[in-house]
Scaffold this active site. Structure first.
Site, PDB file in Angstrom:
ATOM      1  N   ASP A 178       0.655  -1.295  -0.074  1.00 13.25           N
ATOM      2  CA  ASP A 178       0.013  -0.005  -0.158  1.00 13.25           C
ATOM      3  C   ASP A 178       0.834   1.500  -0.098  1.00 13.25           C
ATOM      4  OD1 ASP A 178      -2.302   1.641   0.179  1.00 13.25           O
ATOM      5  OD2 ASP A 178      -2.655   1.406   2.259  1.00 13.25           O
ATOM      6  N   HIS A 179       0.346   2.213  -0.648  1.00 14.95           N
ATOM      7  CA  HIS A 179       1.222   3.701  -0.627  1.00 14.95           C
ATOM      8  C   HIS A 179       2.436   3.592  -0.974  1.00 14.95           C
ATOM      9  CE1 HIS A 179      -1.772   6.785  -0.181  1.00 14.95           C
ATOM     10  NE2 HIS A 179      -2.426   6.119   0.419  1.00 14.95           N
ATOM     11  N   GLU A 287      -3.274  -0.142  -8.601  1.00 15.67           N
ATOM     12  CA  GLU A 287      -3.833   0.989  -7.941  1.00 15.67           C
ATOM     13  C   GLU A 287      -2.999   2.382  -8.348  1.00 15.67           C
ATOM     14  OE1 GLU A 287      -6.747   0.777  -4.821  1.00 15.67           O
ATOM     15  OE2 GLU A 287      -5.978   2.598  -3.950  1.00 15.67           O
ATOM     16  N   LYS A 329      -8.361  10.336   9.767  1.00 17.89           N
ATOM     17  CA  LYS A 329      -8.145   8.974  10.498  1.00 17.89           C
ATOM     18  C   LYS A 329      -8.953   8.490  11.369  1.00 17.89           C
ATOM     19  CE  LYS A 329      -4.462   8.168   7.662  1.00 17.89           C
ATOM     20  NZ  LYS A 329      -4.505   7.421   6.569  1.00 17.89           N
ATOM     21  N   HIS A 361      -9.658   5.893  -0.040  1.00 19.99           N
ATOM     22  CA  HIS A 361      -8.611   5.667   1.213  1.00 19.99           C
ATOM     23  C   HIS A 361      -9.267   6.326   2.384  1.00 19.99           C
ATOM     24  CE1 HIS A 361      -5.030   4.912  -1.681  1.00 19.99           C
ATOM     25  NE2 HIS A 361      -6.106   4.312  -2.045  1.00 19.99           N
TER      26      HIS A 361
END
Ligand code: ZN
Length: 510
Positions: A178-179, A287, A329, A361
């Site tokens: 991810d990321h 992605e 978050k 996200h």
């Protein structure tokens, strides 16, 4: 553990026809995970919970038995191996049990990323999703999360493998690096068998607004003449009709702005795709994340990026724009719901036009926009959650060991400034009541409030890595112990909380 010893003796003598009866028998023994019973060649395998850890038990002489690392022992006249749930053993399990290997998931309409910062949450997620059409990405960590938790790509995947084996989840799961921002990071994730790469383009995005005309000019003029001409003829003086019938067009100013913001990122993504993603064996979900910016992604910018990627032959499986409002978050959406609906719809049309999914996200706890996401996308989306699973773990600690939580909480407050370097939140520590003044009952409701949620949400790395002067972990071992001792409570919390996500997104959870 006497029942377990008897069970091992029965398993050691069992033939193929006895498998189902043994699995039934396992259901009556609390230490054994009955779904983890598997038979292969002469071997019978299952997971068992011992005081401080889970172990794999394997009987019967077979190549699998020989390869697994563990301690040989006997129960009666049956020899067996007791094996740690190690990374090495997880690779052997993957070799013999194909369903424990992650797969690309882009062919499924609805996918959900369930990043687990600790590792033991996945069986709870699987129990919720088993027999549902939503497919989970069980291993999902960013480089930042790996660094902050002291884990590795392989370690994270290994935990997912054991969860899948434990719950006999055969429907397919994903593993998302991810990321990732660098070629090196992507190579590392791919080498460990990850089946999804989320390319974070933020270091190649110039975070500019319309009013930054000087900088826009500077970036634009720096491009080679030929490139400018190609972009101008590609985008100017044309009307682009989406499959939905909606049209888009660029003024010269629109083009210059989008070139200045995104062109470098587009070129980077094409390069990464050609070098690393396209050659990857077995297929990889790709992605593109353009969400780490200070302003929301304009639909025209989204189109500008996507059109070029598709034209260059990039297989885009999902795209993460930055939506308007705030996706902080671990707390609900903050912003104008009407504006979000309008913008989401526009991004959705572009995604549909090019044939990929939108990826949402910081998708934890965004309950007020979930119905819009589910409805507008017709349940075709990828949603990423991560920190909220950690918060559910913390809720277990609060309930089971309030004193341990009080210590963690006091520590987290002292490390807030550190954690804020990585995460943007608006939490006010002054708004959180001192935990020593709260009764155990009051403590349980603490994480229902945004300020406390966010503080605990972002300080996970500090909490997990804290050590005393002797080098021993202050909390890490206690946290894992507490979660294993209270595993069913933990799974119940995850079931309820992630279940609520799915329900708000429009799925039938029961
Ligand atoms: Zn993101």
């Amino acid at each position: 553990m006497r029942n377990v010893a008897y069970f091992i003796q029965a398993a050691g003598k069992a033939g193929e026809k006895d498998f189902l009866a043994l699995k039934q028998q396992a259901k009556k023994i609390p230490e054994i995970y009955s779904e983890s019973c598997h038979q292969l060649a002469n071997s019978f395998l299952f997971l068992v919970k011992e005081n401080t850890a889970k172990k794999l038990v394997v009987t019967g002489d077979s190549p699998l038995y020989q390869e697994l690392e563990g301690k040989e022992q006997s129960a009666g006249d049956v020899r067996f191996k007791e094996c740690p749930l190690s990374e090495k053993n997880s690779k052997i399990i993957q070799k013999y049990f194909p369903f424990t290997r992650p797969v690309p998931l882009s062919k499924y309409k609805t996918t959900i990323g369930l990043g687990d910062r600790l590792g033991p949450a996945s069986p709870g997620h699987i129990r919720l999703l088993k027999k549902k059409k939503i497919r989970p990405v069980l291993a999902q960590q960013s480089k930042r999360e790996l660094d902050l938790t002291g884990r590795s790509f392989r370690g994270v995947l290994s935990d997912a493998v054991w969860a899948v084996f434990q719950e006999d989840y055969q429907e397919g799961f994903g593993a998302d690096g991810d990321h990732l921002k660098t070629m090196a990071g992507i190579k590392e994730a791919l080498a460990e068998g990850y089946t999804m790469i989320t390319l974070d383009c933020s270091e190649h995005i110039h975070d500019l607004k319309e009013t930054d005309s000087g900088e826009i000019d500077q970036v634009y003029q720096a491009l080679p003449q030929e490139k400018k001409r190609a972009l101008e003829s590609r985008f100017l003086g044309r009307e682009f009709t989406l499959k939905s019938g909606e049209t888009l067009s660029f003024t010269p100013d629109d083009l210059r702005l989008n070139v200045a913001i995104y062109q470098e990122a587009v070129d980077f993504a094409v390069h990464v795709f050609q070098e690393l993603i396209a050659p990857a064996a077995g297929g990889v979900d790709f992605e593109i994340s353009i969400d780490e910016t200070t302003t929301s992604t304009h639909p025209l910018g989204h189109f500008f990026v996507a059109a070029q990627l598709i034209e260059a032959g990039v297989k885009v499986d999902s795209m993460a724009p930055r939506f308007c409002g705030e996706f902080q978050k671990g707390i609900d959406y903050r912003g104008d719901i009407k504006e979000f609906t309008r913008e989401f719809r526009e991004h959705q049309r572009i995604a549909e036009h090019f044939g990929y999914k939108l990826s949402i996200h910081s998708g934890s706890d965004k309950f007020s926009v979930f119905p819009i996401i589910g409805r507008e996308s017709k349940e075709t989306f990828h949603l990423k959650t991560a920190g909220t699973n950690w918060l559910e773990a913390v809720r277990v600690i609060i309930q089971a060991e309030p004193e341990l939580y009080r210590k963690i909480h006091a520590f987290a407050l002292t490390r807030l400034a550190e954690a804020k370097k990585y995460y943007h939140i608006s939490a006010d520590p002054a708004a959180v009541p001192p935990v020593d003044s709260l009764t155990d009952e009051e403590l349980i409701t603490l994480l229902n409030k945004d300020d406390a949620r966010q503080i605990i949400h972002i300080t996970y790395g500090e909490i997990l890595q804290a050590r005393d002067a002797g080098g021993n972990y202050l909390f890490r071992d206690d946290i894992y112990r507490c979660l294993l001792e209270n595993e069913n409570l933990y799974f119940q919390f995850l079931h309820d909380h992630i279940g609520r996500h799915l329900e708000m997104l429009g799925f039938d959870v029961n």
